[in-house]
Design a protein around this motif. Sequence first.
Motif, PDB file in Angstrom:
ATOM      1  N   GLU A 150       1.193  10.588   1.358  1.00 29.00           N
ATOM      2  CA  GLU A 150       2.301  11.486   1.690  1.00 29.00           C
ATOM      3  C   GLU A 150       2.832  11.148   3.066  1.00 29.00           C
ATOM      4  O   GLU A 150       2.095  10.709   3.940  1.00 29.00           O
ATOM      5  CB  GLU A 150       1.835  12.945   1.670  1.00 29.00           C
ATOM      6  N   THR A 151       4.137  11.369   3.232  1.00 27.55           N
ATOM      7  CA  THR A 151       4.762  11.094   4.525  1.00 27.55           C
ATOM      8  C   THR A 151       5.560  12.305   4.987  1.00 27.55           C
ATOM      9  O   THR A 151       6.162  13.001   4.165  1.00 27.55           O
ATOM     10  CB  THR A 151       5.669   9.852   4.456  1.00 27.55           C
ATOM     11  N   ALA A 209       5.230   5.931  13.515  1.00 26.89           N
ATOM     12  CA  ALA A 209       3.903   5.838  12.905  1.00 26.89           C
ATOM     13  C   ALA A 209       3.784   6.798  11.734  1.00 26.89           C
ATOM     14  O   ALA A 209       4.081   7.984  11.858  1.00 26.89           O
ATOM     15  CB  ALA A 209       2.844   6.147  13.950  1.00 26.89           C
ATOM     16  N   CYS A 210       3.387   6.251  10.592  1.00 29.32           N
ATOM     17  CA  CYS A 210       3.152   7.063   9.392  1.00 29.32           C
ATOM     18  C   CYS A 210       1.680   7.389   9.274  1.00 29.32           C
ATOM     19  O   CYS A 210       1.301   8.507   8.993  1.00 29.32           O
ATOM     20  CB  CYS A 210       3.606   6.304   8.142  1.00 29.32           C
ATOM     21  N   SER A 211       0.858   6.378   9.480  1.00 31.04           N
ATOM     22  CA  SER A 211      -0.580   6.519   9.311  1.00 31.04           C
ATOM     23  C   SER A 211      -1.256   5.410  10.111  1.00 31.04           C
ATOM     24  O   SER A 211      -0.719   4.312  10.210  1.00 31.04           O
ATOM     25  CB  SER A 211      -0.925   6.385   7.829  1.00 31.04           C
ATOM     26  N   ASN A 233       0.790  -1.223   0.000  1.00 32.34           N
ATOM     27  CA  ASN A 233       0.000   0.000   0.000  1.00 32.34           C
ATOM     28  C   ASN A 233       0.826   1.279   0.000  1.00 32.34           C
ATOM     29  O   ASN A 233       0.294   2.352  -0.275  1.00 32.34           O
ATOM     30  CB  ASN A 233      -0.957   0.002   1.194  1.00 32.34           C
ATOM     31  N   TRP A 234       2.090   1.185   0.333  1.00 33.18           N
ATOM     32  CA  TRP A 234       3.031   2.309   0.231  1.00 33.18           C
ATOM     33  C   TRP A 234       4.360   1.685  -0.145  1.00 33.18           C
ATOM     34  O   TRP A 234       4.829   0.756   0.529  1.00 33.18           O
ATOM     35  CB  TRP A 234       3.143   3.041   1.571  1.00 33.18           C
ATOM     36  N   LEU A 294      18.762   8.830   6.681  1.00 32.47           N
ATOM     37  CA  LEU A 294      18.139   8.311   5.463  1.00 32.47           C
ATOM     38  C   LEU A 294      17.282   9.416   4.873  1.00 32.47           C
ATOM     39  O   LEU A 294      16.625  10.163   5.608  1.00 32.47           O
ATOM     40  CB  LEU A 294      17.246   7.111   5.790  1.00 32.47           C
ATOM     41  N   HIS A 295      17.266   9.489   3.529  1.00 34.35           N
ATOM     42  CA  HIS A 295      16.512  10.531   2.845  1.00 34.35           C
ATOM     43  C   HIS A 295      15.535   9.887   1.867  1.00 34.35           C
ATOM     44  O   HIS A 295      15.921   9.012   1.086  1.00 34.35           O
ATOM     45  CB  HIS A 295      17.469  11.489   2.130  1.00 34.35           C
ATOM     46  N   LEU A 296      14.288  10.338   1.929  1.00 38.25           N
ATOM     47  CA  LEU A 296      13.239   9.779   1.099  1.00 38.25           C
ATOM     48  C   LEU A 296      13.537  10.017  -0.370  1.00 38.25           C
ATOM     49  O   LEU A 296      13.848  11.136  -0.780  1.00 38.25           O
ATOM     50  CB  LEU A 296      11.892  10.408   1.472  1.00 38.25           C
TER      51      LEU A 296
END
Length: 151
Positions: free
Chosen positions: A63-64, A99-101, A40-41, A54-56
């Motif tokens: 969205e995060t 926690a992201c979502s 899902n992500w 760490l870099h997205l």
Amino acid sequence: MTFQELQPKISAIVADTNTLRDEKLLNICQLLNANIEYYNWVGFYFANHEAKTLHLGPYVGAETDHTVIPFGKGICGQVAESNANFVVPDVAAQDNYIACSFTVKSEIVVPLFVNGQNIGQIDIDSHVIDPFTEADERFLEFVNQEVAKLY
């Protein structure tokens, strides 16, 4: 679509000489998100070893706010230090989870190695508890072996 059916599609994305690297990474995220029901992500994080962060990178999904993650923090940060796959069947049972979502129930993170160095990782969140198997790990290791050719 099965992992076996997805493998040549991943290889084809990586081999496409008319596409920039970040576009290829995004195409991989889109392919996995669209074809594996419980992915899902899907995204990549890349390491800055000097800053120990760490870099997205490219991703598909909600969205995060987690665009920079310190090594050791959360599942991704732990993988940056351990250099090992991390499967979390239930994020609610994990102490060091960021926690992201509330919709995220489980997570798998697989490190990305180039010339023996962990340069980043692929991160998958699922809205399902405990969907990830050893087959997911092997498949995501294959994905990262292909992605490593881009570096």
